[in-house]
Write a protein that holds these residues in place. Structure first.
Motif, PDB file in Angstrom:
ATOM      1  N   LEU A 189      -8.950  22.866 -24.458  1.00 49.74           N
ATOM      2  CA  LEU A 189      -7.598  23.153 -24.023  1.00 49.74           C
ATOM      3  C   LEU A 189      -6.668  22.049 -24.540  1.00 49.74           C
ATOM      4  N   ARG A 190      -5.434  22.404 -24.798  1.00 48.68           N
ATOM      5  CA  ARG A 190      -4.463  21.448 -25.352  1.00 48.68           C
ATOM      6  C   ARG A 190      -3.748  20.714 -24.222  1.00 48.68           C
ATOM      7  N   TRP A 191      -3.828  19.382 -24.247  1.00 52.47           N
ATOM      8  CA  TRP A 191      -3.103  18.534 -23.309  1.00 52.47           C
ATOM      9  C   TRP A 191      -1.774  18.194 -23.971  1.00 52.47           C
ATOM     10  N   LEU A 192      -0.675  18.766 -23.456  1.00 48.39           N
ATOM     11  CA  LEU A 192       0.654  18.574 -24.026  1.00 48.39           C
ATOM     12  C   LEU A 192       1.528  17.913 -22.970  1.00 48.39           C
ATOM     13  N   GLN A 193       1.671  16.610 -23.095  1.00 55.62           N
ATOM     14  CA  GLN A 193       2.367  15.790 -22.098  1.00 55.62           C
ATOM     15  C   GLN A 193       3.706  15.321 -22.660  1.00 55.62           C
ATOM     16  N   LEU A 194       4.743  15.435 -21.839  1.00 56.76           N
ATOM     17  CA  LEU A 194       6.098  15.069 -22.248  1.00 56.76           C
ATOM     18  C   LEU A 194       6.671  14.035 -21.292  1.00 56.76           C
ATOM     19  N   GLY A 195       7.559  13.204 -21.810  1.00 62.68           N
ATOM     20  CA  GLY A 195       8.219  12.212 -20.977  1.00 62.68           C
ATOM     21  C   GLY A 195       9.692  12.108 -21.326  1.00 62.68           C
ATOM     22  N   THR A 196      10.385  11.307 -20.540  1.00 63.96           N
ATOM     23  CA  THR A 196      11.790  11.026 -20.799  1.00 63.96           C
ATOM     24  C   THR A 196      11.918   9.588 -21.283  1.00 63.96           C
ATOM     25  N   THR A 197      13.079   9.230 -21.758  1.00 64.41           N
ATOM     26  CA  THR A 197      13.262   7.884 -22.302  1.00 64.41           C
ATOM     27  C   THR A 197      13.301   6.810 -21.229  1.00 64.41           C
ATOM     28  N   MET A 236       0.837  -1.172   0.000  1.00 64.03           N
ATOM     29  CA  MET A 236       0.000   0.000   0.000  1.00 64.03           C
ATOM     30  C   MET A 236       0.885   1.239   0.000  1.00 64.03           C
ATOM     31  N   GLY A 237       0.388   2.325  -0.522  1.00 67.06           N
ATOM     32  CA  GLY A 237       1.155   3.564  -0.576  1.00 67.06           C
ATOM     33  C   GLY A 237       1.488   3.939  -2.003  1.00 67.06           C
ATOM     34  N   ILE A 238       2.177   5.026  -2.159  1.00 68.81           N
ATOM     35  CA  ILE A 238       2.508   5.554  -3.481  1.00 68.81           C
ATOM     36  C   ILE A 238       3.665   4.778  -4.084  1.00 68.81           C
ATOM     37  N   SER A 239       3.561   4.440  -5.360  1.00 67.81           N
ATOM     38  CA  SER A 239       4.648   3.724  -6.034  1.00 67.81           C
ATOM     39  C   SER A 239       5.550   4.659  -6.826  1.00 67.81           C
ATOM     40  N   HIS A 240       4.996   5.727  -7.401  1.00 69.77           N
ATOM     41  CA  HIS A 240       5.809   6.684  -8.151  1.00 69.77           C
ATOM     42  C   HIS A 240       4.968   7.899  -8.534  1.00 69.77           C
ATOM     43  N   ILE A 241       5.653   8.941  -8.952  1.00 71.27           N
ATOM     44  CA  ILE A 241       4.966  10.140  -9.440  1.00 71.27           C
ATOM     45  C   ILE A 241       4.663   9.920 -10.918  1.00 71.27           C
ATOM     46  N   THR A 242       3.437  10.157 -11.324  1.00 73.51           N
ATOM     47  CA  THR A 242       3.067   9.949 -12.724  1.00 73.51           C
ATOM     48  C   THR A 242       3.119  11.230 -13.541  1.00 73.51           C
ATOM     49  N   LEU A 243       2.804  12.370 -12.916  1.00 73.22           N
ATOM     50  CA  LEU A 243       2.622  13.591 -13.690  1.00 73.22           C
ATOM     51  C   LEU A 243       2.908  14.815 -12.834  1.00 73.22           C
ATOM     52  N   ILE A 244       3.624  15.763 -13.421  1.00 73.07           N
ATOM     53  CA  ILE A 244       3.855  17.064 -12.800  1.00 73.07           C
ATOM     54  C   ILE A 244       3.338  18.109 -13.785  1.00 73.07           C
ATOM     55  N   SER A 245       2.486  19.012 -13.317  1.00 73.58           N
ATOM     56  CA  SER A 245       1.981  20.092 -14.162  1.00 73.58           C
ATOM     57  C   SER A 245       2.902  21.294 -14.052  1.00 73.58           C
ATOM     58  N   ILE A 246       3.326  21.814 -15.202  1.00 68.93           N
ATOM     59  CA  ILE A 246       4.184  22.988 -15.249  1.00 68.93           C
ATOM     60  C   ILE A 246       3.386  24.110 -15.907  1.00 68.93           C
ATOM     61  N   PRO A 247       3.099  25.183 -15.163  1.00 68.98           N
ATOM     62  CA  PRO A 247       2.320  26.280 -15.746  1.00 68.98           C
ATOM     63  C   PRO A 247       3.157  27.103 -16.727  1.00 68.98           C
ATOM     64  N   VAL A 248       2.630  27.267 -17.926  1.00 66.36           N
ATOM     65  CA  VAL A 248       3.318  28.021 -18.983  1.00 66.36           C
ATOM     66  C   VAL A 248       2.327  28.949 -19.674  1.00 66.36           C
ATOM     67  N   THR A 249       2.851  29.963 -20.365  1.00 61.04           N
ATOM     68  CA  THR A 249       1.980  30.865 -21.112  1.00 61.04           C
ATOM     69  C   THR A 249       1.895  30.475 -22.584  1.00 61.04           C
ATOM     70  N   ASP A 250       2.965  29.912 -23.127  1.00 63.79           N
ATOM     71  CA  ASP A 250       3.024  29.534 -24.540  1.00 63.79           C
ATOM     72  C   ASP A 250       3.524  28.095 -24.623  1.00 63.79           C
ATOM     73  N   GLN A 251       2.611  27.173 -24.897  1.00 62.05           N
ATOM     74  CA  GLN A 251       2.969  25.758 -24.896  1.00 62.05           C
ATOM     75  C   GLN A 251       4.032  25.411 -25.936  1.00 62.05           C
ATOM     76  N   ASP A 252       3.960  25.982 -27.121  1.00 59.03           N
ATOM     77  CA  ASP A 252       4.943  25.652 -28.163  1.00 59.03           C
ATOM     78  C   ASP A 252       6.336  26.172 -27.804  1.00 59.03           C
ATOM     79  N   LYS A 253       6.411  27.351 -27.250  1.00 61.02           N
ATOM     80  CA  LYS A 253       7.693  27.906 -26.824  1.00 61.02           C
ATOM     81  C   LYS A 253       8.281  27.058 -25.693  1.00 61.02           C
TER      82      LYS A 253
END
Length: 128
Positions: free
Chosen positions: A47-55, A1-18
């Motif tokens: 709203l645009r859901w723009l999710q990024l990950g690492t390898t 029981m308990g948390i296994s890992h962090i799945t998502l961190i939201s980063i507030p931005v003004t321009d998603q493409d930049k």
């Protein structure tokens, strides 16, 4: 029981493409990019859901241009690991992202850099 890992961190931005350009320079890649429906984001569809990950990691980030828990662009800070801090530092400097000098610490070598909105990222090459 308990948390296994962090799945998502939201980063507030003004321009998603930049912001995307910056985070891709760090080594993130797009894992999900779509326009949200009313069912996904009531009462603010389209709203645009723009999710990024690492390898290698389970944690992803979302570049959010909407309010997340009252966070505003420029207030987030996170630390990420890199295999070669010197090479990444040079690459970011060549792209005019203005990284700090590289510092050596007991936990490894690191530098700090801000995304286009001022959110901080500490890039660490951890000691093995």
């Amino acid at each position: 029981m308990g948390i296994s890992h962090i799945t998502l961190i939201s980063i507030p931005v003004t321009d998603q493409d930049k912001a995307l350009s910056f985070y891709e320079s760090l080594g993130f890649s797009v894992t999900n990019d779509h326009i949200m429906t009313e069912e996904e984001m009531p009462p603010e569809p389209d709203l645009r859901w723009l999710q990024l990950g690492t390898t290698t990691g389970d944690t992803t980030v979302v570049l959010a241009n909407w309010t997340v828990g009252g966070l505003e662009p420029g207030v987030m800070h996170m630390s990420v690991a890199a295999d070669d801090v010197k090479a990444l530092h040079k690459s970011l400097a060549l792209k005019n992202f203005d990284p700090s000098p590289i510092f050596d610490a007991p936990f490894g070598s690191f530098f700090n850099v801000n995304d286009p909105d001022g959110n901080g990222v500490m890039v660490v090459e951890e000691k093995k």
